[in-house]
Write an enzyme that holds these catalytic residues in place. Structure first.
Site, mmCIF file in Angstrom:
data_model
loop_
_atom_site.group_PDB
_atom_site.id
_atom_site.type_symbol
_atom_site.label_atom_id
_atom_site.label_comp_id
_atom_site.label_asym_id
_atom_site.label_seq_id
_atom_site.Cartn_x
_atom_site.Cartn_y
_atom_site.Cartn_z
ATOM 1 N N LYS A 20 0.863 -1.178 0.000
ATOM 2 C CA LYS A 20 0.000 0.000 0.000
ATOM 3 C C LYS A 20 0.902 1.231 0.000
ATOM 4 C CE LYS A 20 -2.276 -1.287 3.705
ATOM 5 N NZ LYS A 20 -3.232 -1.259 4.835
ATOM 6 N N ASP A 127 7.560 -1.049 12.928
ATOM 7 C CA ASP A 127 6.391 -1.505 13.688
ATOM 8 C C ASP A 127 6.743 -1.780 15.146
ATOM 9 O OD1 ASP A 127 3.837 -1.560 12.610
ATOM 10 O OD2 ASP A 127 4.208 -3.334 11.405
ATOM 11 N N ARG A 258 -14.549 -13.295 6.301
ATOM 12 C CA ARG A 258 -15.758 -13.136 5.493
ATOM 13 C C ARG A 258 -16.233 -14.478 4.959
ATOM 14 N NH1 ARG A 258 -12.810 -8.640 1.936
ATOM 15 N NH2 ARG A 258 -11.264 -10.310 2.179
ATOM 16 N N ASN A 311 -14.380 -3.415 9.965
ATOM 17 C CA ASN A 311 -15.465 -3.713 9.025
ATOM 18 C C ASN A 311 -16.403 -4.843 9.439
ATOM 19 O OD1 ASN A 311 -14.486 -1.829 6.930
ATOM 20 N ND2 ASN A 311 -12.728 -3.220 6.853
ATOM 21 N N GLU A 340 -1.777 4.000 8.697
ATOM 22 C CA GLU A 340 -0.343 3.714 8.753
ATOM 23 C C GLU A 340 0.450 4.536 7.741
ATOM 24 O OE1 GLU A 340 -0.350 -0.895 10.350
ATOM 25 O OE2 GLU A 340 -0.601 -0.506 8.212
#
Length: 356
Positions: A20, A127, A258, A311, A340
């Site tokens: 990302k 991190d 999911r 979510n 982030e």
């Protein structure tokens, strides 16, 4: 460029196989995103960085003054966000042994960014840095001194996520916060007065709560057993605990929450396995929240973040069942995105500020 208008910073957030990114204008008064997106594969890091640069150029964006990189594990020698030079790269290479799935692709991305954006600063945003100040009682693992001297300790992860939550809360930050970062990887962190004081992950991102394909905390005797009785070597052990366990291992179906919710509606045996996996995940997270509540002496705010945390309302509700006995009620919970990339850009801007 006047810093009153901000300075352009590229943030690269590398996972074990995907990327990302965000391109921000960052200044003392805050930041604004100019471009963001994702690359689905890091198999060719130079090509991935080149595509990002092409997108920036196509939109007429300025060249970055620095590139910030998410580095999952800094090891015992690199514990703070830092400018990358040859010595830091050597330290990060040494940390590969602690996170072999995450650090190598991130360092390959650093090299690709150095080649694509030559002559500008590259910054390692760790991190593990958020947890570097944990007290000894949380940081120290119950192992012999000679092993602890090799850097074997609790480092903690999802620190950029935790830092971003603290920064987002700003002046509204209460004294005692528990952050549940729930995604493909998952961890729970106790934050006192804005600082991490304990967290569920340990030496590596494998420990703590049950995750998508990682087992989380497990009786170490299980590992000794499969080595002794079934001949597992180190590579097989890593594959077992990192890729074949967790939600996937329990359900035999998937590590994706999911898909497990969809399967759980079935009355078949696979439906029962999916329901068990969901229940075990929620119980695992609930136990860690309770443990962190004890560490903090109570909880003022419980924050859910990460893909599942942000979510999946039904999973959040299931986790919260029973937390009332600890004084944690629905009004004390909050859903917050893990920003982030923005945090990486902000830390990079801080570390590359020109001298006054």
């Amino acid at each position: 460029m006047s810093d009153d208008l901000g300075r352009p910073v590229l943030a690269l957030n590398a996972g074990s196989s995907s990327l990302k990114f965000g391109f921000f204008m960052v200044g003392a008064s805050g930041s604004r995103v100019l471009l963001s997106g994702a690359e689905e594969t890091l198999a060719k890091p130079q090509a991935a960085v080149a595509r990002i640069a092409q997108r920036m150029e196509a939109q007429g964006l300025p060249a970055p003054i620095a590139v910030g990189h998410r580095i999952v594990h800094g090891g015992p020698q690199c514990r703070r966000h830092t400018l990358i030079d040859a010595a830091v790269m050597w330290q990060l290479e040494a940390a590969t042994a602690f996170a072999p799935l995450h650090v190598p692709p991130a360092l390959a991305l650093v090299r690709a960014a150095q080649a694509c954006f030559s002559g500008i600063a590259q910054v390692a945003c760790l991190d593990t840095a958020f947890h570097a100040g944990m007290p000894d009682v949380a940081r120290t693992l119950p192992l012999p001194r000679e092993l602890r001297a090799l850097g074997i300790e609790r480092y903690g992860f999802h620190g950029l996520s935790g830092e971003s939550i603290v920064r987002q809360l700003g002046s509204d930050l209460p004294p005692r916060v528990v952050i549940a970062h729930l995604g493909h990887g998952a961890s729970v962190t106790a934050v006192a007065q804005g600082a991490s004081v304990d967290t569920s992950m340990g030496l590596t991102p494998t420990g703590g709560v049950i995750m998508s394909t990682r087992c989380g905390d497990i009786d170490p005797g299980v590992l000794a057993y499969v080595v002794r009785e079934h001949g597992y070597d180190a590579a097989q052990l890593e594959a077992l605990i990192d890729q074949r366990s967790g939600l996937l291992g329990i359900s035999g179906l998937s590590g994706d929450m999911r898909e497990l919710h969809a399967a759980a509606a079935s009355t078949s045996a696979s439906g029962a396995d999916a329901r068990l996996a969901i229940a075990m995940f929620c119980a695992s997270v609930r136990k860690q929240i309770a443990a962190m509540a004890v560490v903090l002496g109570g909880v003022d705010l419980l924050v859910f973040t990460g893909g599942i945390g942000e979510n999946d309302a039904s999973t959040r509700a299931f986790i919260c069942e029973g937390l009332e006995v600890l004084g944690i009620h629905k009004a004390m919970t909050r859903v917050s995105p893990a920003q982030e990339e923005e945090l990486i850009a902000w830390r990079t801007w801080q570390l590359t500020q020109p001298p006054n």
